[in-house]
Design an enzyme around this catalytic site. Structure first.
Site, PDB file in Angstrom:
ATOM      1  N   GLY A 133      26.133  23.123 -25.995  1.00  0.00           N
ATOM      2  CA  GLY A 133      26.132  24.474 -25.434  1.00  0.00           C
ATOM      3  C   GLY A 133      25.400  24.704 -24.076  1.00  0.00           C
ATOM      4  O   GLY A 133      25.817  24.500 -22.952  1.00  0.00           O
ATOM      5  N   GLN A 289       7.889  64.520 -30.427  1.00  0.00           N
ATOM      6  CA  GLN A 289       7.412  63.474 -29.271  1.00  0.00           C
ATOM      7  C   GLN A 289       7.827  62.092 -29.432  1.00  0.00           C
ATOM      8  O   GLN A 289       7.918  61.444 -28.728  1.00  0.00           O
ATOM      9  CB  GLN A 289       5.832  63.654 -29.084  1.00  0.00           C
ATOM     10  CG  GLN A 289       5.410  63.126 -27.768  1.00  0.00           C
ATOM     11  CD  GLN A 289       3.745  63.337 -27.642  1.00  0.00           C
ATOM     12  OE1 GLN A 289       3.076  63.118 -28.483  1.00  0.00           O
ATOM     13  NE2 GLN A 289       3.483  63.907 -26.425  1.00  0.00           N
ATOM     14  N   ILE A 347      17.320  56.286 -33.945  1.00  0.00           N
ATOM     15  CA  ILE A 347      17.451  57.541 -33.601  1.00  0.00           C
ATOM     16  C   ILE A 347      18.595  58.015 -34.659  1.00  0.00           C
ATOM     17  O   ILE A 347      18.306  59.353 -35.185  1.00  0.00           O
ATOM     18  CB  ILE A 347      17.431  57.768 -32.292  1.00  0.00           C
ATOM     19  CG1 ILE A 347      16.299  57.496 -31.777  1.00  0.00           C
ATOM     20  CG2 ILE A 347      18.015  59.138 -32.243  1.00  0.00           C
ATOM     21  CD1 ILE A 347      16.390  57.765 -30.038  1.00  0.00           C
ATOM     22  N   GLU A 373      26.925  33.075 -21.460  1.00  0.00           N
ATOM     23  CA  GLU A 373      26.817  32.756 -20.135  1.00  0.00           C
ATOM     24  C   GLU A 373      25.310  32.112 -20.186  1.00  0.00           C
ATOM     25  O   GLU A 373      24.519  32.243 -19.005  1.00  0.00           O
ATOM     26  CB  GLU A 373      26.924  33.957 -19.064  1.00  0.00           C
ATOM     27  CG  GLU A 373      28.045  34.764 -19.419  1.00  0.00           C
ATOM     28  CD  GLU A 373      29.285  34.320 -18.943  1.00  0.00           C
ATOM     29  OE1 GLU A 373      29.434  33.854 -17.618  1.00  0.00           O
ATOM     30  OE2 GLU A 373      30.175  34.279 -19.607  1.00  0.00           O
TER      31      GLU A 373
HETATM   32  C1  LIG Z   1      31.346  35.142 -28.851  1.00  0.00           C
HETATM   33  C2  LIG Z   1      30.910  34.016 -27.929  1.00  0.00           C
HETATM   34  C3  LIG Z   1      31.865  33.777 -27.145  1.00  0.00           C
HETATM   35  C4  LIG Z   1      31.747  32.555 -25.970  1.00  0.00           C
HETATM   36  N1  LIG Z   1      32.422  32.495 -25.093  1.00  0.00           N
HETATM   37  C5  LIG Z   1      32.353  31.399 -24.318  1.00  0.00           C
HETATM   38  C6  LIG Z   1      33.505  30.848 -23.247  1.00  0.00           C
HETATM   39  O1  LIG Z   1      34.340  31.798 -23.004  1.00  0.00           O
HETATM   40  N2  LIG Z   1      33.454  29.887 -22.696  1.00  0.00           N
HETATM   41  C7  LIG Z   1      32.367  28.887 -22.970  1.00  0.00           C
HETATM   42  O2  LIG Z   1      32.288  28.045 -22.477  1.00  0.00           O
HETATM   43  N3  LIG Z   1      31.319  29.331 -23.742  1.00  0.00           N
HETATM   44  C8  LIG Z   1      31.390  30.610 -24.479  1.00  0.00           C
HETATM   45  N4  LIG Z   1      30.438  30.632 -25.731  1.00  0.00           N
HETATM   46  C9  LIG Z   1      29.558  29.831 -25.938  1.00  0.00           C
HETATM   47  C10 LIG Z   1      27.886  30.180 -25.445  1.00  0.00           C
HETATM   48  O3  LIG Z   1      27.793  30.210 -24.023  1.00  0.00           O
HETATM   49  C11 LIG Z   1      26.947  29.535 -25.923  1.00  0.00           C
HETATM   50  O4  LIG Z   1      26.894  29.673 -27.546  1.00  0.00           O
HETATM   51  C12 LIG Z   1      25.772  29.442 -25.585  1.00  0.00           C
HETATM   52  O5  LIG Z   1      25.649  28.574 -24.229  1.00  0.00           O
HETATM   53  C13 LIG Z   1      24.570  28.792 -26.142  1.00  0.00           C
HETATM   54  O6  LIG Z   1      24.927  27.293 -26.583  1.00  0.00           O
HETATM   55  P1  LIG Z   1      24.760  27.010 -28.063  1.00  0.00           P
HETATM   56  O7  LIG Z   1      25.462  27.970 -28.957  1.00  0.00           O
HETATM   57  O8  LIG Z   1      25.613  25.615 -28.323  1.00  0.00           O
HETATM   58  O9  LIG Z   1      23.474  26.876 -28.709  1.00  0.00           O
HETATM   59  P2  LIG Z   1      22.384  25.812 -28.354  1.00  0.00           P
HETATM   60  O10 LIG Z   1      22.251  25.280 -26.712  1.00  0.00           O
HETATM   61  O11 LIG Z   1      22.342  24.764 -29.309  1.00  0.00           O
HETATM   62  O12 LIG Z   1      20.929  26.516 -28.290  1.00  0.00           O
HETATM   63  C14 LIG Z   1      20.308  26.807 -29.483  1.00  0.00           C
HETATM   64  C15 LIG Z   1      18.986  27.327 -29.511  1.00  0.00           C
HETATM   65  O13 LIG Z   1      18.256  26.536 -28.666  1.00  0.00           O
HETATM   66  C16 LIG Z   1      17.533  27.178 -27.553  1.00  0.00           C
HETATM   67  N5  LIG Z   1      17.585  26.104 -26.478  1.00  0.00           N
HETATM   68  C17 LIG Z   1      18.448  25.106 -26.173  1.00  0.00           C
HETATM   69  N6  LIG Z   1      18.001  24.254 -25.108  1.00  0.00           N
HETATM   70  C18 LIG Z   1      16.436  24.773 -24.839  1.00  0.00           C
HETATM   71  C19 LIG Z   1      15.936  24.645 -24.012  1.00  0.00           C
HETATM   72  N7  LIG Z   1      15.668  23.493 -23.074  1.00  0.00           N
HETATM   73  N8  LIG Z   1      14.598  25.236 -24.006  1.00  0.00           N
HETATM   74  C20 LIG Z   1      14.328  26.176 -24.871  1.00  0.00           C
HETATM   75  N9  LIG Z   1      15.166  26.717 -25.799  1.00  0.00           N
HETATM   76  C21 LIG Z   1      16.412  25.935 -25.898  1.00  0.00           C
HETATM   77  C22 LIG Z   1      18.835  28.093 -27.115  1.00  0.00           C
HETATM   78  O14 LIG Z   1      18.163  29.208 -26.383  1.00  0.00           O
HETATM   79  C23 LIG Z   1      18.991  28.773 -28.423  1.00  0.00           C
HETATM   80  O15 LIG Z   1      18.299  29.708 -28.855  1.00  0.00           O
HETATM   81  C24 LIG Z   1      30.735  31.836 -26.195  1.00  0.00           C
HETATM   82  C25 LIG Z   1      29.837  31.917 -27.495  1.00  0.00           C
HETATM   83  C26 LIG Z   1      29.951  33.106 -28.228  1.00  0.00           C
HETATM   84  C27 LIG Z   1      29.100  33.341 -29.455  1.00  0.00           C
END
Ligand SMILES: Cc1cc2nc3c(=O)[nH]c(=O)nc-3n(C[C@H](O)[C@H](O)[C@H](O)COP(=O)(O)OP(=O)(O)OC[C@H]3O[C@@H](n4cnc5c(N)ncnc54)[C@H](O)[C@@H]3O)c2cc1C
Length: 393
Positions: A133, A289, A347, A373
Protein backbone atom coordinates in the site's frame (compact mmCIF):
# COMPACT_ATOMS: atom_id res chain seq x y z
CA UNK A 1 -20.91 28.50 10.53
CA UNK A 2 -20.91 27.73 6.85
CA UNK A 3 -18.03 27.72 4.40
CA UNK A 4 -17.71 31.30 3.20
CA UNK A 5 -17.27 32.09 -0.46
CA UNK A 6 -15.29 35.32 -0.28
CA UNK A 7 -12.34 35.65 -2.66
CA UNK A 8 -14.07 33.59 -5.34
CA UNK A 9 -15.10 34.72 -8.80
CA UNK A 10 -18.78 35.07 -9.67
CA UNK A 11 -18.66 31.80 -11.63
CA UNK A 12 -16.98 29.92 -8.76
CA UNK A 13 -19.56 31.21 -6.30
CA UNK A 14 -22.44 30.18 -8.52
CA UNK A 15 -21.12 26.65 -9.05
CA UNK A 16 -20.39 26.09 -5.36
CA UNK A 17 -23.81 27.46 -4.36
CA UNK A 18 -25.49 25.12 -6.83
CA UNK A 19 -23.65 22.10 -5.41
CA UNK A 20 -24.47 23.24 -1.86
CA UNK A 21 -28.14 23.40 -2.77
CA UNK A 22 -27.96 19.98 -4.44
CA UNK A 23 -26.35 18.56 -1.29
CA UNK A 24 -28.98 20.05 1.02
CA UNK A 25 -31.91 18.96 -1.14
CA UNK A 26 -30.77 15.70 -2.75
CA UNK A 27 -28.06 14.15 -0.57
CA UNK A 28 -28.57 14.95 3.12
CA UNK A 29 -32.21 13.76 3.27
CA UNK A 30 -31.38 10.30 1.87
CA UNK A 31 -27.76 9.65 2.88
CA UNK A 32 -28.31 7.90 6.21
CA UNK A 33 -30.91 5.49 4.84
CA UNK A 34 -28.85 4.55 1.77
CA UNK A 35 -25.71 4.13 3.86
CA UNK A 36 -27.47 1.93 6.41
CA UNK A 37 -28.38 -0.54 3.65
CA UNK A 38 -25.13 -0.02 1.69
CA UNK A 39 -27.06 1.06 -1.42
CA UNK A 40 -25.34 2.75 -4.33
CA UNK A 41 -26.90 6.21 -4.81
CA UNK A 42 -28.04 5.94 -8.46
CA UNK A 43 -30.35 8.92 -8.18
CA UNK A 44 -27.63 11.15 -6.74
CA UNK A 45 -25.22 10.05 -9.47
CA UNK A 46 -27.85 11.00 -12.07
CA UNK A 47 -28.00 14.43 -10.44
CA UNK A 48 -24.20 14.76 -10.46
CA UNK A 49 -24.23 13.95 -14.19
CA UNK A 50 -26.85 16.62 -14.79
CA UNK A 51 -24.75 19.16 -12.91
CA UNK A 52 -21.79 18.19 -15.13
CA UNK A 53 -19.68 17.22 -12.12
CA UNK A 54 -18.04 14.25 -13.84
CA UNK A 55 -16.55 16.67 -16.36
CA UNK A 56 -15.77 19.35 -13.83
CA UNK A 57 -12.08 19.91 -14.65
CA UNK A 58 -12.14 18.37 -18.15
CA UNK A 59 -11.56 21.10 -20.78
CA UNK A 60 -14.58 22.32 -22.73
CA UNK A 61 -13.09 21.07 -26.02
CA UNK A 62 -13.53 17.51 -24.64
CA UNK A 63 -17.06 18.19 -23.40
CA UNK A 64 -16.27 19.17 -19.80
CA UNK A 65 -16.84 22.34 -17.78
CA UNK A 66 -13.14 23.29 -17.78
CA UNK A 67 -13.22 24.55 -14.17
CA UNK A 68 -10.28 24.77 -11.80
CA UNK A 69 -9.16 22.62 -8.87
CA UNK A 70 -10.10 25.30 -6.32
CA UNK A 71 -13.74 25.33 -7.39
CA UNK A 72 -13.74 21.55 -7.57
CA UNK A 73 -12.34 21.27 -4.03
CA UNK A 74 -15.02 23.63 -2.70
CA UNK A 75 -17.69 21.50 -4.37
CA UNK A 76 -16.18 18.36 -2.79
CA UNK A 77 -16.48 20.07 0.61
CA UNK A 78 -20.20 20.49 -0.06
CA UNK A 79 -20.77 16.93 -1.32
CA UNK A 80 -18.86 15.45 1.62
CA UNK A 81 -20.91 17.56 4.02
CA UNK A 82 -23.82 15.56 2.63
CA UNK A 83 -22.22 12.11 2.40
CA UNK A 84 -18.56 11.29 2.04
CA UNK A 85 -19.30 8.31 -0.23
CA UNK A 86 -20.65 10.65 -2.92
CA UNK A 87 -17.30 12.42 -3.12
CA UNK A 88 -15.72 8.93 -3.34
CA UNK A 89 -17.68 8.23 -6.50
CA UNK A 90 -16.16 11.22 -8.27
CA UNK A 91 -12.72 11.29 -6.60
CA UNK A 92 -11.03 8.46 -8.50
CA UNK A 93 -12.79 9.61 -11.69
CA UNK A 94 -11.37 13.08 -11.21
CA UNK A 95 -7.84 11.72 -10.57
CA UNK A 96 -7.93 9.63 -13.74
CA UNK A 97 -9.25 12.60 -15.76
CA UNK A 98 -6.36 14.66 -14.41
CA UNK A 99 -3.84 11.99 -15.42
CA UNK A 100 -5.24 11.66 -18.95
CA UNK A 101 -5.39 15.45 -19.38
CA UNK A 102 -1.77 15.82 -18.27
CA UNK A 103 -0.07 12.66 -19.56
CA UNK A 104 -2.41 11.09 -22.13
CA UNK A 105 -1.77 11.12 -25.88
CA UNK A 106 -4.14 13.22 -27.99
CA UNK A 107 -5.72 10.00 -29.23
CA UNK A 108 -6.37 8.88 -25.63
CA UNK A 109 -7.84 12.28 -24.73
CA UNK A 110 -10.21 12.11 -27.71
CA UNK A 111 -11.13 8.51 -26.98
CA UNK A 112 -11.84 8.79 -23.23
CA UNK A 113 -12.42 12.35 -22.03
CA UNK A 114 -15.75 13.11 -23.80
CA UNK A 115 -17.38 9.96 -22.38
CA UNK A 116 -15.86 10.67 -18.97
CA UNK A 117 -17.13 14.27 -19.02
CA UNK A 118 -20.75 13.12 -19.24
CA UNK A 119 -20.27 10.41 -16.61
CA UNK A 120 -21.16 7.72 -19.18
CA UNK A 121 -17.71 6.23 -18.47
CA UNK A 122 -16.66 6.39 -14.83
CA UNK A 123 -13.14 5.69 -13.61
CA UNK A 124 -11.22 3.89 -10.88
CA UNK A 125 -7.61 4.36 -9.80
CA UNK A 126 -5.68 1.27 -8.75
CA UNK A 127 -2.22 1.12 -7.19
CA UNK A 128 -2.71 -0.78 -3.93
CA UNK A 129 -2.18 -4.55 -3.70
CA UNK A 130 -2.78 -7.02 -0.87
CA UNK A 131 0.89 -6.79 0.13
CA UNK A 132 1.77 -3.24 -0.92
CA UNK A 133 0.00 0.00 0.00
CA UNK A 134 2.28 2.77 1.27
CA UNK A 135 5.26 1.07 -0.37
CA UNK A 136 3.98 1.58 -3.90
CA UNK A 137 7.21 0.45 -5.55
CA UNK A 138 6.74 -3.01 -4.01
CA UNK A 139 3.71 -3.83 -6.19
CA UNK A 140 3.89 -7.12 -8.10
CA UNK A 141 1.24 -6.86 -10.81
CA UNK A 142 3.07 -7.52 -14.04
CA UNK A 143 2.35 -6.49 -17.65
CA UNK A 144 4.33 -8.27 -20.37
CA UNK A 145 4.32 -6.92 -23.92
CA UNK A 146 2.98 -9.43 -26.44
CA UNK A 147 2.47 -8.06 -29.98
CA UNK A 148 -0.08 -5.26 -29.93
CA UNK A 149 -1.04 -5.84 -26.31
CA UNK A 150 0.12 -6.29 -22.73
CA UNK A 151 -0.66 -9.46 -20.81
CA UNK A 152 -1.50 -8.53 -17.21
CA UNK A 153 -1.20 -10.82 -14.19
CA UNK A 154 -1.64 -9.84 -10.56
CA UNK A 155 -4.06 -8.79 -7.87
CA UNK A 156 -5.18 -5.33 -6.83
CA UNK A 157 -6.78 -4.45 -3.50
CA UNK A 158 -9.05 -1.65 -2.25
CA UNK A 159 -10.20 -0.41 -5.64
CA UNK A 160 -12.87 2.23 -5.01
CA UNK A 161 -15.43 2.19 -7.85
CA UNK A 162 -13.86 -1.14 -8.90
CA UNK A 163 -17.23 -2.64 -9.84
CA UNK A 164 -19.15 0.13 -11.60
CA UNK A 165 -16.25 1.84 -13.36
CA UNK A 166 -15.66 1.45 -17.10
CA UNK A 167 -12.00 2.47 -16.99
CA UNK A 168 -9.29 1.66 -14.45
CA UNK A 169 -5.94 3.47 -14.30
CA UNK A 170 -3.83 0.48 -13.31
CA UNK A 171 -0.26 0.64 -12.00
CA UNK A 172 1.81 -2.31 -13.24
CA UNK A 173 5.42 -3.35 -13.51
CA UNK A 174 6.60 -3.51 -17.12
CA UNK A 175 10.23 -4.02 -16.07
CA UNK A 176 10.47 -5.75 -12.68
CA UNK A 177 14.29 -5.68 -12.79
CA UNK A 178 14.50 -1.87 -13.07
CA UNK A 179 16.55 -0.04 -10.45
CA UNK A 180 15.18 2.07 -8.90
CA UNK A 181 11.95 0.11 -9.14
CA UNK A 182 9.78 3.09 -10.13
CA UNK A 183 11.57 3.30 -13.51
CA UNK A 184 10.04 -0.07 -14.43
CA UNK A 185 6.46 0.94 -13.67
CA UNK A 186 3.77 1.94 -16.17
CA UNK A 187 0.12 2.90 -16.09
CA UNK A 188 -2.40 1.00 -18.22
CA UNK A 189 -5.89 2.35 -18.94
CA UNK A 190 -7.89 -0.85 -18.55
CA UNK A 191 -11.32 -0.75 -20.19
CA UNK A 192 -13.88 -3.01 -18.55
CA UNK A 193 -17.61 -3.58 -18.32
CA UNK A 194 -19.30 -1.76 -15.44
CA UNK A 195 -20.58 -4.63 -13.25
CA UNK A 196 -19.37 -8.02 -12.09
CA UNK A 197 -19.35 -9.90 -15.41
CA UNK A 198 -16.04 -9.49 -17.25
CA UNK A 199 -14.39 -11.29 -20.13
CA UNK A 200 -10.85 -12.35 -20.69
CA UNK A 201 -9.03 -12.89 -17.41
CA UNK A 202 -10.39 -10.14 -15.18
CA UNK A 203 -12.33 -11.18 -12.09
CA UNK A 204 -14.00 -8.86 -9.58
CA UNK A 205 -14.61 -10.67 -6.28
CA UNK A 206 -17.58 -9.59 -4.10
CA UNK A 207 -17.03 -6.10 -2.69
CA UNK A 208 -15.11 -5.65 0.54
CA UNK A 209 -17.10 -5.10 3.74
CA UNK A 210 -16.16 -1.77 5.36
CA UNK A 211 -16.56 0.11 8.64
CA UNK A 212 -18.02 3.11 6.80
CA UNK A 213 -17.75 4.70 3.34
CA UNK A 214 -20.69 2.54 2.31
CA UNK A 215 -22.80 2.92 -0.78
CA UNK A 216 -19.73 3.31 -2.97
CA UNK A 217 -18.07 -0.05 -3.59
CA UNK A 218 -14.45 -0.99 -2.91
CA UNK A 219 -13.26 -4.20 -4.54
CA UNK A 220 -10.34 -6.38 -5.45
CA UNK A 221 -9.40 -6.85 -9.10
CA UNK A 222 -7.77 -10.12 -10.15
CA UNK A 223 -5.93 -10.25 -13.48
CA UNK A 224 -5.06 -13.57 -15.06
CA UNK A 225 -3.54 -13.28 -18.53
CA UNK A 226 -5.76 -10.29 -19.16
CA UNK A 227 -4.93 -8.48 -22.43
CA UNK A 228 -4.79 -4.70 -22.63
CA UNK A 229 -4.04 -3.00 -25.99
CA UNK A 230 -0.70 -1.18 -26.25
CA UNK A 231 -2.73 1.89 -27.27
CA UNK A 232 -3.98 1.97 -23.65
CA UNK A 233 -0.52 2.56 -22.14
CA UNK A 234 -0.94 6.03 -20.62
CA UNK A 235 1.22 8.56 -22.49
CA UNK A 236 4.25 7.78 -24.61
CA UNK A 237 6.47 4.86 -23.66
CA UNK A 238 6.86 2.63 -20.63
CA UNK A 239 8.43 3.56 -17.30
CA UNK A 240 6.43 6.69 -16.42
CA UNK A 241 3.60 5.07 -14.45
CA UNK A 242 4.90 5.85 -10.98
CA UNK A 243 5.27 9.59 -11.69
CA UNK A 244 1.92 9.67 -13.48
CA UNK A 245 0.12 8.06 -10.53
CA UNK A 246 1.95 10.25 -7.99
CA UNK A 247 0.91 13.42 -9.84
CA UNK A 248 -2.66 12.12 -9.94
CA UNK A 249 -2.63 11.40 -6.24
CA UNK A 250 -1.29 14.89 -5.52
CA UNK A 251 -4.55 16.44 -6.74
CA UNK A 252 -6.32 13.54 -5.02
CA UNK A 253 -4.82 14.76 -1.75
CA UNK A 254 -6.39 18.19 -2.15
CA UNK A 255 -9.59 16.29 -2.73
CA UNK A 256 -9.19 14.27 0.48
CA UNK A 257 -8.45 17.50 2.36
CA UNK A 258 -11.70 18.89 0.96
CA UNK A 259 -13.53 15.79 2.17
CA UNK A 260 -12.05 16.29 5.61
CA UNK A 261 -13.30 19.88 5.67
CA UNK A 262 -16.76 18.79 4.49
CA UNK A 263 -17.23 15.95 6.97
CA UNK A 264 -15.88 18.10 9.83
CA UNK A 265 -18.18 20.93 8.77
CA UNK A 266 -21.21 18.65 8.97
CA UNK A 267 -20.11 17.30 12.36
CA UNK A 268 -19.87 20.88 13.59
CA UNK A 269 -23.31 21.81 12.22
CA UNK A 270 -24.84 18.83 14.04
CA UNK A 271 -22.96 19.65 17.26
CA UNK A 272 -23.87 23.33 17.45
CA UNK A 273 -27.52 22.57 16.81
CA UNK A 274 -27.67 19.73 19.34
CA UNK A 275 -25.80 21.77 21.97
CA UNK A 276 -28.55 24.41 21.87
CA UNK A 277 -31.39 21.88 22.01
CA UNK A 278 -30.13 19.54 24.73
CA UNK A 279 -30.44 20.67 28.32
CA UNK A 280 -28.43 19.51 31.32
CA UNK A 281 -28.26 21.02 34.82
CA UNK A 282 -31.07 23.43 34.01
CA UNK A 283 -29.75 25.00 30.80
CA UNK A 284 -28.82 24.14 27.22
CA UNK A 285 -25.44 22.38 27.20
CA UNK A 286 -24.22 25.15 24.83
CA UNK A 287 -24.30 27.44 27.88
CA UNK A 288 -21.72 25.31 29.68
CA UNK A 289 -18.24 26.64 29.12
CA UNK A 290 -16.79 23.16 28.56
CA UNK A 291 -19.05 22.71 25.52
CA UNK A 292 -18.37 26.26 24.29
CA UNK A 293 -14.62 25.58 24.33
CA UNK A 294 -15.18 22.47 22.24
CA UNK A 295 -17.29 24.38 19.69
CA UNK A 296 -14.70 27.15 19.46
CA UNK A 297 -11.86 24.70 18.89
CA UNK A 298 -13.84 22.72 16.34
CA UNK A 299 -14.69 25.80 14.26
CA UNK A 300 -11.11 27.10 14.43
CA UNK A 301 -9.67 23.80 13.23
CA UNK A 302 -12.16 23.61 10.36
CA UNK A 303 -11.32 27.14 9.23
CA UNK A 304 -7.58 26.43 9.39
CA UNK A 305 -7.91 23.26 7.33
CA UNK A 306 -10.13 25.05 4.81
CA UNK A 307 -7.43 27.67 4.32
CA UNK A 308 -4.71 25.03 3.91
CA UNK A 309 -6.85 23.21 1.36
CA UNK A 310 -7.52 26.42 -0.59
CA UNK A 311 -3.86 27.39 -0.53
CA UNK A 312 -2.82 24.00 -1.97
CA UNK A 313 -5.55 24.10 -4.64
CA UNK A 314 -4.71 27.67 -5.68
CA UNK A 315 -1.00 26.85 -5.98
CA UNK A 316 -1.83 23.89 -8.18
CA UNK A 317 -4.18 26.03 -10.30
CA UNK A 318 -1.39 28.58 -10.74
CA UNK A 319 0.84 25.79 -12.09
CA UNK A 320 3.16 25.95 -9.07
CA UNK A 321 4.61 22.92 -7.34
CA UNK A 322 2.33 21.95 -4.49
CA UNK A 323 3.44 18.55 -3.20
CA UNK A 324 4.27 19.97 0.26
CA UNK A 325 1.10 22.07 0.41
CA UNK A 326 -1.16 19.23 -0.76
CA UNK A 327 0.47 16.94 1.81
CA UNK A 328 -0.01 19.51 4.58
CA UNK A 329 -3.64 20.09 3.63
CA UNK A 330 -4.36 16.36 3.51
CA UNK A 331 -2.55 15.63 6.75
CA UNK A 332 -4.14 18.44 8.73
CA UNK A 333 -7.66 18.24 7.34
CA UNK A 334 -7.92 14.49 7.82
CA UNK A 335 -6.54 14.59 11.37
CA UNK A 336 -8.75 17.49 12.48
CA UNK A 337 -11.76 15.89 10.80
CA UNK A 338 -11.25 12.86 12.99
CA UNK A 339 -10.96 15.09 16.09
CA UNK A 340 -13.93 17.31 15.23
CA UNK A 341 -16.15 14.30 14.53
CA UNK A 342 -15.11 12.80 17.86
CA UNK A 343 -15.93 16.08 19.66
CA UNK A 344 -19.33 16.26 17.97
CA UNK A 345 -19.91 12.65 18.97
CA UNK A 346 -19.10 13.50 22.60
CA UNK A 347 -21.41 16.54 22.51
CA UNK A 348 -24.23 14.20 21.42
CA UNK A 349 -23.73 12.12 24.58
CA UNK A 350 -25.36 8.68 24.41
CA UNK A 351 -27.37 9.65 21.33
CA UNK A 352 -24.12 9.93 19.34
CA UNK A 353 -23.87 6.16 19.70
CA UNK A 354 -27.32 5.63 18.22
CA UNK A 355 -27.81 4.74 14.58
CA UNK A 356 -30.70 7.21 14.58
CA UNK A 357 -28.25 10.11 14.68
CA UNK A 358 -26.18 11.25 11.70
CA UNK A 359 -23.02 11.69 13.76
CA UNK A 360 -22.79 7.89 14.09
CA UNK A 361 -22.20 7.64 10.31
CA UNK A 362 -19.64 10.45 10.33
CA UNK A 363 -17.84 8.67 13.16
CA UNK A 364 -17.41 5.61 10.95
CA UNK A 365 -16.57 7.57 7.78
CA UNK A 366 -13.91 9.93 9.15
CA UNK A 367 -11.11 7.39 9.84
CA UNK A 368 -10.77 6.52 6.14
CA UNK A 369 -9.37 9.98 5.51
CA UNK A 370 -6.42 9.14 7.78
CA UNK A 371 -5.53 6.24 5.46
CA UNK A 372 -6.71 6.87 1.87
CA UNK A 373 -4.39 8.63 -0.65
CA UNK A 374 -1.50 7.96 1.72
CA UNK A 375 -1.57 7.64 5.52
CA UNK A 376 -0.68 10.50 7.86
CA UNK A 377 2.77 8.96 8.40
CA UNK A 378 3.37 8.94 4.63
CA UNK A 379 2.15 12.57 4.36
CA UNK A 380 4.71 13.57 6.96
CA UNK A 381 7.46 11.84 4.98
CA UNK A 382 6.35 13.65 1.80
CA UNK A 383 6.17 17.02 3.55
CA UNK A 384 9.60 16.57 5.17
CA UNK A 385 11.20 15.40 1.90
CA UNK A 386 9.79 18.44 0.09
CA UNK A 387 10.91 20.82 2.83
CA UNK A 388 14.45 19.40 2.79
CA UNK A 389 14.59 19.71 -1.01
CA UNK A 390 13.44 23.34 -0.79
CA UNK A 391 15.93 24.17 1.96
CA UNK A 392 19.28 22.62 1.01
CA UNK A 393 22.46 23.60 2.89
C1 LIG B 1 -11.93 2.19 1.88
C2 LIG B 1 -10.62 2.27 1.16
C3 LIG B 1 -10.61 2.69 -0.16
C4 LIG B 1 -9.40 2.70 -0.87
N1 LIG B 1 -9.41 3.05 -2.21
C5 LIG B 1 -8.27 2.91 -2.92
C6 LIG B 1 -8.28 3.12 -4.35
O1 LIG B 1 -9.30 3.49 -4.94
N2 LIG B 1 -7.12 2.88 -5.04
C7 LIG B 1 -5.97 2.48 -4.43
O2 LIG B 1 -4.97 2.29 -5.11
N3 LIG B 1 -5.93 2.30 -3.07
C8 LIG B 1 -7.04 2.50 -2.32
N4 LIG B 1 -7.01 2.30 -0.95
C9 LIG B 1 -5.77 1.85 -0.34
C10 LIG B 1 -5.09 2.90 0.52
O3 LIG B 1 -4.54 3.91 -0.29
C11 LIG B 1 -4.04 2.16 1.37
O4 LIG B 1 -4.76 1.40 2.32
C12 LIG B 1 -3.08 3.10 2.05
O5 LIG B 1 -2.22 3.69 1.11
C13 LIG B 1 -2.23 2.38 3.11
O6 LIG B 1 -1.68 1.22 2.61
P1 LIG B 1 -1.82 -0.17 3.43
O7 LIG B 1 -3.25 -0.33 3.77
O8 LIG B 1 -1.17 -1.24 2.65
O9 LIG B 1 -1.01 0.07 4.78
P2 LIG B 1 0.54 -0.16 4.98
O10 LIG B 1 1.31 0.46 3.91
O11 LIG B 1 0.77 -1.63 5.24
O12 LIG B 1 0.78 0.64 6.33
C14 LIG B 1 0.45 0.11 7.62
C15 LIG B 1 0.90 1.14 8.67
O13 LIG B 1 2.32 1.34 8.58
C16 LIG B 1 2.61 2.71 8.40
N5 LIG B 1 3.80 2.86 7.56
C17 LIG B 1 4.06 2.28 6.37
N6 LIG B 1 5.25 2.68 5.89
C18 LIG B 1 5.75 3.58 6.79
C19 LIG B 1 6.94 4.35 6.87
N7 LIG B 1 7.86 4.34 5.91
N8 LIG B 1 7.12 5.14 7.96
C20 LIG B 1 6.20 5.19 8.95
N9 LIG B 1 5.04 4.46 8.92
C21 LIG B 1 4.82 3.68 7.86
C22 LIG B 1 1.37 3.29 7.75
O14 LIG B 1 1.30 4.70 7.95
C23 LIG B 1 0.28 2.52 8.46
O15 LIG B 1 0.03 3.12 9.71
C24 LIG B 1 -8.20 2.34 -0.22
C25 LIG B 1 -8.22 1.95 1.13
C26 LIG B 1 -9.41 1.91 1.82
C27 LIG B 1 -9.41 1.46 3.25
Amino acid sequence: MSITLEGLTEEQREVVSLVRQFTDEQIIPVASELERDDIFPDQIVAGLKELGLFGFTIPEEYGGLGLDLTTYALCVVELSRGWMSVSGIINTHFIVADMIMRDGTEEQKQRFLPRMATGEMRCAFSMTEPEAGSDVQAIRTRAVRDGDGYVVNGQKMWVTNGLRSGLVALLVKTDPEAKPAHRGMSCLLVEKQPGAAQDGGLTIPPQLGKLGYKGVETTELVFQDHRVPVANLLGEGEGHGFQQMMSGIEVGRVNVAARGVGVAQRAFELAIRYAQEREAFGKPIAKHQGIQFKLAEMATKIEASRLLMLSAARKKDAGERSDVEAGMAKLYASEICHEVVEDSFRIHGGYGYSKEYEIERLYRDAPLLLIGEGTSEIQKLIIARGLLARNPL
